[in-house]
Motif scaffolding. Structure first.
Motif, PDB file in Angstrom:
ATOM      1  N   LYS A  81      -3.912  18.267 -69.966  1.00 58.66           N
ATOM      2  CA  LYS A  81      -3.037  19.122 -70.779  1.00 58.66           C
ATOM      3  C   LYS A  81      -2.714  20.424 -70.051  1.00 58.66           C
ATOM      4  CE  LYS A  81      -4.472  17.364 -75.285  1.00 58.66           C
ATOM      5  NZ  LYS A  81      -5.208  17.669 -76.522  1.00 58.66           N
ATOM      6  N   VAL A  82      -3.710  21.000 -69.390  1.00 59.30           N
ATOM      7  CA  VAL A  82      -3.470  22.221 -68.613  1.00 59.30           C
ATOM      8  C   VAL A  82      -2.509  21.907 -67.470  1.00 59.30           C
ATOM      9  CG1 VAL A  82      -4.531  23.975 -67.130  1.00 59.30           C
ATOM     10  CG2 VAL A  82      -5.686  23.267 -69.235  1.00 59.30           C
ATOM     11  N   ASP A  83      -2.682  20.740 -66.864  1.00 61.05           N
ATOM     12  CA  ASP A  83      -1.807  20.303 -65.789  1.00 61.05           C
ATOM     13  C   ASP A  83      -0.365  20.165 -66.289  1.00 61.05           C
ATOM     14  OD1 ASP A  83      -1.636  19.600 -63.038  1.00 61.05           O
ATOM     15  OD2 ASP A  83      -1.461  17.483 -63.603  1.00 61.05           O
ATOM     16  N   GLU A  84      -0.173  19.591 -67.477  1.00 57.83           N
ATOM     17  CA  GLU A  84       1.167  19.470 -68.065  1.00 57.83           C
ATOM     18  C   GLU A  84       1.794  20.848 -68.271  1.00 57.83           C
ATOM     19  OE1 GLU A  84       0.966  17.248 -71.728  1.00 57.83           O
ATOM     20  OE2 GLU A  84      -0.023  15.546 -70.732  1.00 57.83           O
ATOM     21  N   PHE A  85       0.998  21.782 -68.796  1.00 60.57           N
ATOM     22  CA  PHE A  85       1.451  23.154 -69.015  1.00 60.57           C
ATOM     23  C   PHE A  85       1.939  23.764 -67.697  1.00 60.57           C
ATOM     24  CE2 PHE A  85       0.396  27.698 -68.994  1.00 60.57           C
ATOM     25  CZ  PHE A  85       1.053  28.143 -70.131  1.00 60.57           C
ATOM     26  N   THR A  86       1.141  23.591 -66.666  1.00 61.23           N
ATOM     27  CA  THR A  86       1.476  24.137 -65.355  1.00 61.23           C
ATOM     28  C   THR A  86       2.706  23.452 -64.759  1.00 61.23           C
ATOM     29  OG1 THR A  86      -0.864  24.590 -64.993  1.00 61.23           O
ATOM     30  CG2 THR A  86       0.530  24.616 -63.062  1.00 61.23           C
ATOM     31  N   LEU A  87       2.771  22.138 -64.881  1.00 63.98           N
ATOM     32  CA  LEU A  87       3.912  21.397 -64.322  1.00 63.98           C
ATOM     33  C   LEU A  87       5.227  21.787 -64.981  1.00 63.98           C
ATOM     34  CD1 LEU A  87       2.314  17.868 -63.822  1.00 63.98           C
ATOM     35  CD2 LEU A  87       3.016  19.484 -62.036  1.00 63.98           C
ATOM     36  N   GLU A  88       5.196  22.099 -66.278  1.00 61.58           N
ATOM     37  CA  GLU A  88       6.410  22.573 -66.962  1.00 61.58           C
ATOM     38  C   GLU A  88       6.895  23.879 -66.344  1.00 61.58           C
ATOM     39  OE1 GLU A  88       5.993  23.032 -71.211  1.00 61.58           O
ATOM     40  OE2 GLU A  88       5.220  20.992 -71.432  1.00 61.58           O
ATOM     41  N   ILE A  89       5.967  24.782 -66.098  1.00 61.98           N
ATOM     42  CA  ILE A  89       6.332  26.077 -65.524  1.00 61.98           C
ATOM     43  C   ILE A  89       6.806  25.902 -64.085  1.00 61.98           C
ATOM     44  CG2 ILE A  89       5.432  28.344 -64.855  1.00 61.98           C
ATOM     45  CD1 ILE A  89       3.700  28.217 -67.413  1.00 61.98           C
ATOM     46  N   ILE A  90       6.152  25.015 -63.334  1.00 63.34           N
ATOM     47  CA  ILE A  90       6.581  24.741 -61.952  1.00 63.34           C
ATOM     48  C   ILE A  90       8.002  24.190 -61.941  1.00 63.34           C
ATOM     49  CG2 ILE A  90       6.182  23.265 -59.940  1.00 63.34           C
ATOM     50  CD1 ILE A  90       3.141  23.528 -60.555  1.00 63.34           C
ATOM     51  N   ALA A  91       8.296  23.252 -62.843  1.00 62.87           N
ATOM     52  CA  ALA A  91       9.647  22.668 -62.912  1.00 62.87           C
ATOM     53  C   ALA A  91      10.684  23.738 -63.226  1.00 62.87           C
ATOM     54  CB  ALA A  91       9.679  21.558 -63.964  1.00 62.87           C
ATOM     55  N   GLU A  92      10.355  24.636 -64.134  1.00 63.29           N
ATOM     56  CA  GLU A  92      11.267  25.728 -64.479  1.00 63.29           C
ATOM     57  C   GLU A  92      11.482  26.640 -63.267  1.00 63.29           C
ATOM     58  OE1 GLU A  92      13.987  27.803 -66.463  1.00 63.29           O
ATOM     59  OE2 GLU A  92      13.025  26.002 -67.247  1.00 63.29           O
ATOM     60  N   HIS A  93      10.417  26.914 -62.540  1.00 63.86           N
ATOM     61  CA  HIS A  93      10.533  27.745 -61.336  1.00 63.86           C
ATOM     62  C   HIS A  93      11.411  27.065 -60.280  1.00 63.86           C
ATOM     63  CE1 HIS A  93       7.542  30.507 -62.823  1.00 63.86           C
ATOM     64  NE2 HIS A  93       7.512  31.167 -61.677  1.00 63.86           N
ATOM     65  N   GLN A  94      11.281  25.746 -60.149  1.00 71.97           N
ATOM     66  CA  GLN A  94      12.088  25.030 -59.170  1.00 71.97           C
ATOM     67  C   GLN A  94      13.580  25.159 -59.492  1.00 71.97           C
ATOM     68  OE1 GLN A  94       9.977  21.248 -59.534  1.00 71.97           O
ATOM     69  NE2 GLN A  94       9.303  21.412 -57.399  1.00 71.97           N
ATOM     70  N   LYS A  95      13.915  25.186 -60.776  1.00 69.23           N
ATOM     71  CA  LYS A  95      15.319  25.305 -61.188  1.00 69.23           C
ATOM     72  C   LYS A  95      15.871  26.705 -60.959  1.00 69.23           C
ATOM     73  CE  LYS A  95      14.803  21.971 -64.938  1.00 69.23           C
ATOM     74  NZ  LYS A  95      14.643  21.861 -66.386  1.00 69.23           N
ATOM     75  N   THR A  96      15.036  27.730 -61.170  1.00 68.76           N
ATOM     76  CA  THR A  96      15.519  29.114 -61.177  1.00 68.76           C
ATOM     77  C   THR A  96      15.111  29.913 -59.949  1.00 68.76           C
ATOM     78  OG1 THR A  96      13.560  29.846 -62.399  1.00 68.76           O
ATOM     79  CG2 THR A  96      15.474  29.165 -63.705  1.00 68.76           C
ATOM     80  N   MET A  97      14.508  29.263 -58.970  1.00 67.75           N
ATOM     81  CA  MET A  97      13.963  29.980 -57.822  1.00 67.75           C
ATOM     82  C   MET A  97      15.043  30.516 -56.882  1.00 67.75           C
ATOM     83  SD  MET A  97      11.140  28.613 -55.124  1.00 67.75           S
ATOM     84  CE  MET A  97      12.134  28.161 -53.729  1.00 67.75           C
ATOM     85  N   ASP A  98      14.816  31.737 -56.390  1.00 66.48           N
ATOM     86  CA  ASP A  98      15.631  32.324 -55.333  1.00 66.48           C
ATOM     87  C   ASP A  98      14.713  32.458 -54.117  1.00 66.48           C
ATOM     88  OD1 ASP A  98      17.148  33.815 -53.590  1.00 66.48           O
ATOM     89  OD2 ASP A  98      17.281  35.579 -54.881  1.00 66.48           O
ATOM     90  N   PRO A  99      14.907  31.618 -53.088  1.00 70.57           N
ATOM     91  CA  PRO A  99      13.996  31.628 -51.937  1.00 70.57           C
ATOM     92  C   PRO A  99      13.876  32.982 -51.238  1.00 70.57           C
ATOM     93  CG  PRO A  99      15.516  29.772 -51.799  1.00 70.57           C
ATOM     94  CD  PRO A  99      15.969  30.624 -52.943  1.00 70.57           C
ATOM     95  N   THR A 100      14.873  33.825 -51.380  1.00 69.39           N
ATOM     96  CA  THR A 100      14.825  35.135 -50.711  1.00 69.39           C
ATOM     97  C   THR A 100      14.054  36.171 -51.516  1.00 69.39           C
ATOM     98  OG1 THR A 100      16.898  35.845 -51.731  1.00 69.39           O
ATOM     99  CG2 THR A 100      17.043  34.716 -49.589  1.00 69.39           C
ATOM    100  N   CYS A 101      13.712  35.844 -52.755  1.00 73.82           N
ATOM    101  CA  CYS A 101      13.038  36.819 -53.612  1.00 73.82           C
ATOM    102  C   CYS A 101      11.967  36.129 -54.468  1.00 73.82           C
ATOM    103  CB  CYS A 101      14.066  37.523 -54.491  1.00 73.82           C
ATOM    104  SG  CYS A 101      13.370  38.875 -55.456  1.00 73.82           S
TER     105      CYS A 101
END
Length: 162
Positions: A81-101
Motif C-alpha cells: 500500500k505504501v508502494d502504491e502511494f509512492t508510485l502514484e506520486i512518482i507517476a504524477e512527477h513524471q507527467k509534470t517534471m521539468d528536467p532543468t528544475c
C-alpha cells in the motif's frame, strides 16, 4: 499537564521527509498522509514482534513463508500500500517534471534515470526509486521521532539544561 508527543513528532518528521522526497508537505489531517503514517506505524509494531523477528526466514525462503499464515502477510500488504502511494506520486512527477528544475528527490532520481536510459545495468529504475523512498520513510520516521522524544524527556529530567 503531561502529554505524549509521539504522534506529533512522527507527523512532523514524516512531513519533513515528504517535503524532501515529494517536494510537498501534507496537512496533518490529510487522509492519505494519516493512512501512510498508520501503515508505517503498524509495520513498525509488527516487525518488532517476536513472531516476525523469528520470520527472518522470509529473506531466505520467501516461497515457503508465502504459504504460512501470520503477521508477516500484513507487513507485506502494508508495504504494498505504501508502494502504491509512492508510485502514484512518482507517476504524477513524471507527467509534470521539468528536467532543468528538479523540485525534490523524486525529480532528481527521475533525471538520473533519464541519463542512464541506455545503460542496461542501471540501478536507476522506478522500482528502485519506490523502494528507496520507502527506506527513507522507514529509516527516518521512527528513529528521528524517537530521538526527539528522548531528547524532550532528558530536557524534562534536567530542567537546568533547558
Amino acid at each position: 499537564r503531561p502529554f505524549n508527543p509521539t504522534n506529533f513528532l512522527v507527523h512532523a518528521v514524516s512531513n519533513i521527509i515528504c517535503s524532501v522526497i515529494f517536494g510537498d508537505r501534507f496537512d496533518y489531517e490529510d487522509k492519505k498522509f494519516v493512512t501512510l503514517i498508520d501503515l508505517l506505524d503498524e509495520n513498525n509494531r509488527l516487525q518488532n514482534s517476536t513472531y516476525l523477528q523469528a520470520c527472518t526466514l522470509y529473506n531466505f525462503l520467501p516461497t515457503v513463508m508465502d504459504l504460512l499464515p501470520g503477521p508477516h502477510k500484513k507487513v507485506i500488504k502494508n508495504a504494498e500500500k505504501v508502494d502504491e502511494f509512492t508510485l502514484e506520486i512518482i507517476a504524477e512527477h513524471q507527467k509534470t517534471m521539468d528536467p532543468t528544475c528538479p523540485r525534490d528527490f523524486i525529480d532528481a532520481f527521475l533525471n538520473k534515470m533519464e541519463q542512464e536510459k541506455g545503460n542496461g545495468h542501471s540501478e536507476f529504475t522506478v522500482e528502485t526509486l519506490s523502494r528507496t523512498t520507502l527506506d527513507l520513510f522507514l529509516a527516518g520516521t521512527g528513529t528521528t521521532s524517537t530521538t526527539l522524544r528522548y531528547g524532550l524527556l532528558i530536557l524534562q529530567k534536567y530542567p537546568e539544561i533547558t
